[in-house]
Design a protein around this motif. Structure first.
Motif, PDB file in Angstrom:
ATOM      1  N   ILE A 269       1.039  -1.432   0.325  1.00  0.00           N
ATOM      2  CA  ILE A 269       0.064   0.086   0.038  1.00  0.00           C
ATOM      3  C   ILE A 269       0.931   1.082   0.004  1.00  0.00           C
ATOM      4  CG2 ILE A 269      -1.301   1.533   1.105  1.00  0.00           C
ATOM      5  CD1 ILE A 269      -2.272  -1.156   2.148  1.00  0.00           C
ATOM      6  N   LEU A 270       1.727   0.888   0.569  1.00  0.00           N
ATOM      7  CA  LEU A 270       2.863   2.392   0.730  1.00  0.00           C
ATOM      8  C   LEU A 270       3.254   2.147  -0.481  1.00  0.00           C
ATOM      9  CD1 LEU A 270       4.351   2.006   4.390  1.00  0.00           C
ATOM     10  CD2 LEU A 270       3.102   3.846   3.353  1.00  0.00           C
ATOM     11  N   ALA A 271       3.960   1.490  -1.469  1.00  0.00           N
ATOM     12  CA  ALA A 271       4.856   1.555  -2.834  1.00  0.00           C
ATOM     13  C   ALA A 271       3.446   1.542  -3.099  1.00  0.00           C
ATOM     14  CB  ALA A 271       4.970   0.418  -2.807  1.00  0.00           C
ATOM     15  N   ILE A 272       2.400   1.899  -3.318  1.00  0.00           N
ATOM     16  CA  ILE A 272       1.262   2.211  -4.256  1.00  0.00           C
ATOM     17  C   ILE A 272       1.263   3.786  -3.875  1.00  0.00           C
ATOM     18  CG2 ILE A 272      -0.838   1.990  -5.604  1.00  0.00           C
ATOM     19  CD1 ILE A 272      -0.580  -1.221  -4.684  1.00  0.00           C
ATOM     20  N   ALA A 273       1.150   4.197  -3.105  1.00  0.00           N
ATOM     21  CA  ALA A 273       0.416   5.421  -2.379  1.00  0.00           C
ATOM     22  C   ALA A 273       2.022   6.424  -2.888  1.00  0.00           C
ATOM     23  CB  ALA A 273       0.188   5.713  -0.687  1.00  0.00           C
ATOM     24  N   ILE A 274       3.260   5.802  -2.939  1.00  0.00           N
ATOM     25  CA  ILE A 274       4.561   6.872  -3.240  1.00  0.00           C
ATOM     26  C   ILE A 274       4.381   6.716  -4.520  1.00  0.00           C
ATOM     27  CG2 ILE A 274       6.796   6.438  -3.300  1.00  0.00           C
ATOM     28  CD1 ILE A 274       6.314   5.610  -0.314  1.00  0.00           C
ATOM     29  N   ALA A 275       4.177   5.513  -5.416  1.00  0.00           N
ATOM     30  CA  ALA A 275       4.439   5.671  -6.456  1.00  0.00           C
ATOM     31  C   ALA A 275       3.294   7.076  -7.662  1.00  0.00           C
ATOM     32  CB  ALA A 275       3.948   4.236  -7.018  1.00  0.00           C
ATOM     33  N   ILE A 276       1.807   6.807  -6.858  1.00  0.00           N
ATOM     34  CA  ILE A 276       0.999   7.340  -7.400  1.00  0.00           C
ATOM     35  C   ILE A 276       1.201   8.640  -6.993  1.00  0.00           C
ATOM     36  CG2 ILE A 276      -1.174   7.895  -6.986  1.00  0.00           C
ATOM     37  CD1 ILE A 276      -2.163   5.314  -6.607  1.00  0.00           C
ATOM     38  N   ALA A 277       2.133   8.979  -5.864  1.00  0.00           N
ATOM     39  CA  ALA A 277       2.151  10.587  -6.126  1.00  0.00           C
ATOM     40  C   ALA A 277       3.503  10.971  -6.226  1.00  0.00           C
ATOM     41  CB  ALA A 277       2.776  11.149  -3.711  1.00  0.00           C
ATOM     42  N   TYR A 278       4.590  10.656  -6.858  1.00  0.00           N
ATOM     43  CA  TYR A 278       5.802  10.743  -7.214  1.00  0.00           C
ATOM     44  C   TYR A 278       4.789  10.726  -9.309  1.00  0.00           C
ATOM     45  CZ  TYR A 278       9.983  10.497 -10.611  1.00  0.00           C
ATOM     46  OH  TYR A 278      10.725  11.139 -11.050  1.00  0.00           O
ATOM     47  N   PHE A 279       4.151  10.448  -9.578  1.00  0.00           N
ATOM     48  CA  PHE A 279       3.825  10.300 -11.331  1.00  0.00           C
ATOM     49  C   PHE A 279       2.692  10.923 -11.335  1.00  0.00           C
ATOM     50  CE2 PHE A 279       5.609   5.422 -11.133  1.00  0.00           C
ATOM     51  CZ  PHE A 279       7.024   6.078 -12.594  1.00  0.00           C
ATOM     52  N   THR A 280       2.153  11.720  -9.946  1.00  0.00           N
ATOM     53  CA  THR A 280       1.050  13.039 -10.567  1.00  0.00           C
ATOM     54  C   THR A 280       1.304  14.259  -9.934  1.00  0.00           C
ATOM     55  OG1 THR A 280       0.490  12.609  -7.651  1.00  0.00           O
ATOM     56  CG2 THR A 280      -0.789  11.182 -10.067  1.00  0.00           C
ATOM     57  N   GLY A 281       2.641  14.213  -9.813  1.00  0.00           N
ATOM     58  CA  GLY A 281       3.605  14.929  -9.407  1.00  0.00           C
ATOM     59  C   GLY A 281       3.555  16.014  -8.597  1.00  0.00           C
ATOM     60  N   VAL A 282       3.176  14.997  -7.875  1.00  0.00           N
ATOM     61  CA  VAL A 282       2.257  14.820  -5.774  1.00  0.00           C
ATOM     62  C   VAL A 282       4.678  15.569  -4.739  1.00  0.00           C
ATOM     63  CG1 VAL A 282       1.799  15.351  -4.044  1.00  0.00           C
ATOM     64  CG2 VAL A 282       0.574  14.567  -5.487  1.00  0.00           C
ATOM     65  N   LEU A 283       4.980  14.197  -5.439  1.00  0.00           N
ATOM     66  CA  LEU A 283       6.734  14.529  -5.448  1.00  0.00           C
ATOM     67  C   LEU A 283       7.160  14.425  -6.151  1.00  0.00           C
ATOM     68  CD1 LEU A 283       6.209  11.354  -3.617  1.00  0.00           C
ATOM     69  CD2 LEU A 283       6.457  13.220  -1.765  1.00  0.00           C
TER      70      LEU A 283
ATOM     71  N   GLY B 251      11.579  15.807  -7.733  1.00  0.00           N
ATOM     72  CA  GLY B 251      12.964  16.062  -7.346  1.00  0.00           C
ATOM     73  C   GLY B 251      13.749  14.957  -6.686  1.00  0.00           C
ATOM     74  N   THR B 252      14.530  14.983  -5.780  1.00  0.00           N
ATOM     75  CA  THR B 252      15.386  13.921  -4.704  1.00  0.00           C
ATOM     76  C   THR B 252      14.779  13.393  -4.288  1.00  0.00           C
ATOM     77  OG1 THR B 252      17.439  15.748  -5.712  1.00  0.00           O
ATOM     78  CG2 THR B 252      17.380  14.048  -3.795  1.00  0.00           C
ATOM     79  N   VAL B 253      14.071  13.706  -3.912  1.00  0.00           N
ATOM     80  CA  VAL B 253      13.686  13.800  -3.367  1.00  0.00           C
ATOM     81  C   VAL B 253      11.996  12.443  -3.419  1.00  0.00           C
ATOM     82  CG1 VAL B 253      11.530  14.272  -1.074  1.00  0.00           C
ATOM     83  CG2 VAL B 253      12.852  15.529  -1.073  1.00  0.00           C
ATOM     84  N   GLY B 254      11.624  12.865  -4.460  1.00  0.00           N
ATOM     85  CA  GLY B 254      10.818  12.038  -5.500  1.00  0.00           C
ATOM     86  C   GLY B 254      10.996  10.984  -5.669  1.00  0.00           C
ATOM     87  N   ILE B 255      12.631  11.069  -6.102  1.00  0.00           N
ATOM     88  CA  ILE B 255      13.239   9.373  -6.690  1.00  0.00           C
ATOM     89  C   ILE B 255      13.525   9.397  -5.560  1.00  0.00           C
ATOM     90  CG2 ILE B 255      15.622   9.105  -7.895  1.00  0.00           C
ATOM     91  CD1 ILE B 255      15.171  11.735  -9.289  1.00  0.00           C
ATOM     92  N   VAL B 256      14.259   9.565  -4.324  1.00  0.00           N
ATOM     93  CA  VAL B 256      14.628   8.665  -3.284  1.00  0.00           C
ATOM     94  C   VAL B 256      13.285   8.406  -2.415  1.00  0.00           C
ATOM     95  CG1 VAL B 256      15.036   8.810  -1.050  1.00  0.00           C
ATOM     96  CG2 VAL B 256      16.269  10.096  -2.329  1.00  0.00           C
ATOM     97  N   LEU B 257      11.715   8.170  -2.204  1.00  0.00           N
ATOM     98  CA  LEU B 257      10.758   7.648  -2.215  1.00  0.00           C
ATOM     99  C   LEU B 257      10.349   6.794  -3.240  1.00  0.00           C
ATOM    100  CD1 LEU B 257       8.793  10.850  -0.530  1.00  0.00           C
ATOM    101  CD2 LEU B 257      10.477   9.019   0.785  1.00  0.00           C
ATOM    102  N   LEU B 258      10.482   7.395  -4.313  1.00  0.00           N
ATOM    103  CA  LEU B 258      10.256   6.091  -5.752  1.00  0.00           C
ATOM    104  C   LEU B 258      10.890   4.562  -4.985  1.00  0.00           C
ATOM    105  CD1 LEU B 258       8.579   5.840  -7.816  1.00  0.00           C
ATOM    106  CD2 LEU B 258      10.011   6.545  -9.207  1.00  0.00           C
ATOM    107  N   VAL B 259      12.572   4.769  -5.116  1.00  0.00           N
ATOM    108  CA  VAL B 259      13.760   3.718  -4.992  1.00  0.00           C
ATOM    109  C   VAL B 259      12.874   2.882  -3.554  1.00  0.00           C
ATOM    110  CG1 VAL B 259      16.199   3.527  -3.913  1.00  0.00           C
ATOM    111  CG2 VAL B 259      15.003   4.928  -6.224  1.00  0.00           C
ATOM    112  N   LEU B 260      12.302   4.126  -2.741  1.00  0.00           N
ATOM    113  CA  LEU B 260      12.394   3.203  -1.306  1.00  0.00           C
ATOM    114  C   LEU B 260      10.792   2.502  -1.662  1.00  0.00           C
ATOM    115  CD1 LEU B 260      12.388   2.721   1.419  1.00  0.00           C
ATOM    116  CD2 LEU B 260      11.064   4.957   2.201  1.00  0.00           C
ATOM    117  N   ALA B 261       9.999   2.945  -2.373  1.00  0.00           N
ATOM    118  CA  ALA B 261       9.121   2.015  -2.687  1.00  0.00           C
ATOM    119  C   ALA B 261       9.743   1.117  -3.122  1.00  0.00           C
ATOM    120  CB  ALA B 261       7.788   3.092  -3.698  1.00  0.00           C
TER     121      ALA B 261
END
Length: 66
Positions: A15-29, A31-41
């Motif tokens: 669920i966390l991985a999906i939420a992070i991916a959605i936030a990244y690909f919709t533009g909410v996350l 830059g660097t923070v978005g990429i780091v969180l996407l790798v974590l996802a």
């Protein structure tokens, strides 16, 4: 690799991985923070599918019910 993750742990990670991916690909996350969180996802998703978390080993954590 002996499985050490229970179903609840796996579900939370997916669920966390999906939420992070959605936030990244919709533009909410962005830059660097978005990429780091996407790798974590991606790590969350991979460990969920394998039912194994290497960080649990040194601490002796096992959320799987045998």
């Amino acid at each position: 690799m002996k499985p050490n993750m229970g179903n609840t742990d796996r579900l939370i990670r997916v669920i966390l991985a999906i939420a992070i991916a959605i936030a990244y690909f919709t533009g909410v996350l962005q830059g660097t923070v978005g990429i780091v969180l996407l790798v974590l996802a991606a790590v969350f998703a991979l460990t969920s599918f394998l039912s194994f978390c290497p960080l649990y080993l040194p601490f002796g954590i096992n959320t799987r019910k045998d």
